[in-house]
Scaffold this active site. Structure first.
Site, PDB file in Angstrom:
ATOM      1  N   HIS A  32      29.865  91.694  39.972  1.00 44.45           N
ATOM      2  CA  HIS A  32      28.778  92.811  40.141  1.00 44.45           C
ATOM      3  C   HIS A  32      27.553  92.279  39.558  1.00 44.45           C
ATOM      4  O   HIS A  32      26.901  93.271  38.927  1.00 44.45           O
ATOM      5  CB  HIS A  32      29.512  94.085  39.832  1.00 44.45           C
ATOM      6  CG  HIS A  32      30.659  94.437  40.523  1.00 44.45           C
ATOM      7  ND1 HIS A  32      30.738  95.332  41.536  1.00 44.45           N
ATOM      8  CD2 HIS A  32      32.135  94.099  40.237  1.00 44.45           C
ATOM      9  CE1 HIS A  32      31.934  95.171  41.957  1.00 44.45           C
ATOM     10  NE2 HIS A  32      32.871  94.696  41.227  1.00 44.45           N
ATOM     11  N   HIS A  90      24.589  92.779  44.799  1.00 49.75           N
ATOM     12  CA  HIS A  90      26.015  92.514  44.888  1.00 49.75           C
ATOM     13  C   HIS A  90      26.711  93.643  45.711  1.00 49.75           C
ATOM     14  O   HIS A  90      26.060  94.751  45.815  1.00 49.75           O
ATOM     15  CB  HIS A  90      26.659  92.553  43.527  1.00 49.75           C
ATOM     16  CG  HIS A  90      26.856  93.657  42.931  1.00 49.75           C
ATOM     17  ND1 HIS A  90      25.702  94.103  42.003  1.00 49.75           N
ATOM     18  CD2 HIS A  90      27.719  94.663  42.654  1.00 49.75           C
ATOM     19  CE1 HIS A  90      26.003  95.368  41.331  1.00 49.75           C
ATOM     20  NE2 HIS A  90      27.064  95.500  42.030  1.00 49.75           N
ATOM     21  N   ASP A 124      29.994  95.990  46.246  1.00 48.92           N
ATOM     22  CA  ASP A 124      31.366  96.652  45.834  1.00 48.92           C
ATOM     23  C   ASP A 124      32.276  96.916  46.817  1.00 48.92           C
ATOM     24  O   ASP A 124      31.853  97.515  48.024  1.00 48.92           O
ATOM     25  CB  ASP A 124      31.155  98.273  45.214  1.00 48.92           C
ATOM     26  CG  ASP A 124      30.138  98.220  43.834  1.00 48.92           C
ATOM     27  OD1 ASP A 124      29.839  97.067  43.370  1.00 48.92           O
ATOM     28  OD2 ASP A 124      30.047  99.255  43.583  1.00 48.92           O
ATOM     29  N   HIS A 157      37.127  97.884  43.852  1.00 47.78           N
ATOM     30  CA  HIS A 157      36.426  98.016  42.613  1.00 47.78           C
ATOM     31  C   HIS A 157      36.793  99.149  41.791  1.00 47.78           C
ATOM     32  O   HIS A 157      36.846  99.265  40.481  1.00 47.78           O
ATOM     33  CB  HIS A 157      34.984  97.925  42.793  1.00 47.78           C
ATOM     34  CG  HIS A 157      34.153  98.159  41.804  1.00 47.78           C
ATOM     35  ND1 HIS A 157      34.180  97.711  40.754  1.00 47.78           N
ATOM     36  CD2 HIS A 157      32.888  98.954  41.671  1.00 47.78           C
ATOM     37  CE1 HIS A 157      33.040  97.766  39.673  1.00 47.78           C
ATOM     38  NE2 HIS A 157      32.430  98.886  40.526  1.00 47.78           N
ATOM     39  N   GLU A 184      24.315  97.216  45.666  1.00 48.64           N
ATOM     40  CA  GLU A 184      23.395  97.685  44.577  1.00 48.64           C
ATOM     41  C   GLU A 184      22.173  96.505  44.160  1.00 48.64           C
ATOM     42  O   GLU A 184      22.646  95.231  44.456  1.00 48.64           O
ATOM     43  CB  GLU A 184      24.288  97.975  43.415  1.00 48.64           C
ATOM     44  CG  GLU A 184      25.281  99.131  43.857  1.00 48.64           C
ATOM     45  CD  GLU A 184      26.303  99.578  42.791  1.00 48.64           C
ATOM     46  OE1 GLU A 184      26.746 100.514  42.641  1.00 48.64           O
ATOM     47  OE2 GLU A 184      26.701  98.597  42.330  1.00 48.64           O
TER      48      GLU A 184
END
Length: 223
Positions: free
Chosen positions: A45, A49, A51, A55, A176
């Site tokens: 992460h 990246h 998720d 996760h 993110e």
């Protein structure tokens, strides 16, 4: 036109609190081996990246189990920077987008935190995040994923991760640490975020890009 939406990973790249920083080492060199090769030690992460449901969710799938079609689609790029520090992105606010989200595959939120990248202020948890009701609304829109230019869709101080749980539980992926300044406000964005494919991927760095396309006016307006 192709726009890069990805931060470059370096040994100084900001990471989620508690995550080891990236480390690079040269395993082969031109002088000694006739070719360059680098050992990359990075968390799943790190940097820009994605998720996976795995996760957060005990029975969630990994990115390696998702089809490539999950990682691209038309994006609604929504400016929430004017909401101010500590703001909550509410379902009511999302409803006010006049159906735009229901024409999209990805909802990308520009919080303005991108401008803080590389400074301690980037880890200031006051970036706007969706609450649970807003996350449920995003799931109801039939999206493939949600993205943000901040480090998380939940406050850094929390441990329950309500937005993560609702979004990932609804079959979405989360991207993110995006760079969204160059595409904020545009309604012609085709979004691509391709993660590394490794076994049991709970997350992975992505190379995220945007391509400007001419979508049908009806689809763009949300009518």
């Amino acid at each position: 036109m192709i726009i890069d939406l990805t931060h470059t990973i370096t040994p100084d790249t900001f990471v989620y609190p508690g995550t080891p920083r990236p480390a690079f080492s040269h395993t082969r060199t031109l002088t000694n081996n006739g070719a360059r090769e680098t050992l990359l030690q990075i968390g799943s992460h790190t940097g820009t990246h994605m998720d996976a449901p795995r996760h957060i969710l005990p029975e969630g799938c990994g990115l390696d189990q998702l089809p490539p079609s999950q990682f691209c689609g038309r994006a609604a790029v929504i400016d929430v920077s004017h909401l101010g520090a500590g703001a909550i992105i509410t379902a009511e606010f999302l409803h006010q987008q006049n159906g735009y989200l229901r024409t999209a595959d990805y909802a990308l939120f520009y919080t303005g935190w991108e401008k803080k990248w590389g400074t301690p202020a980037f880890l200031d948890e006051a970036f706007p995040v969706p609450d649970e009701e807003a996350a449920r609304y995003l799931v109801s829109c039939g999206l493939k994923g949600v993205g943000t230019d901040a480090i998380s869709v939940d406050p850094l101080s929390g441990t329950d991760y309500p937005a993560h749980k609702v979004l990932l539980g609804g079959g979405l992926v989360i991207v993110e640490n995006l760079c969204l300044k160059k595409v904020v406000g545009r309604k012609d964005v085709m979004f691509f975020a391709l993660p590394l494919k490794y076994a049991g991927a709970d997350g992975a760095p992505v190379r995220a890009i945007a391509e400007f396309r001419d979508f049908p006016e009806k689809e763009m307006s949300g009518e």
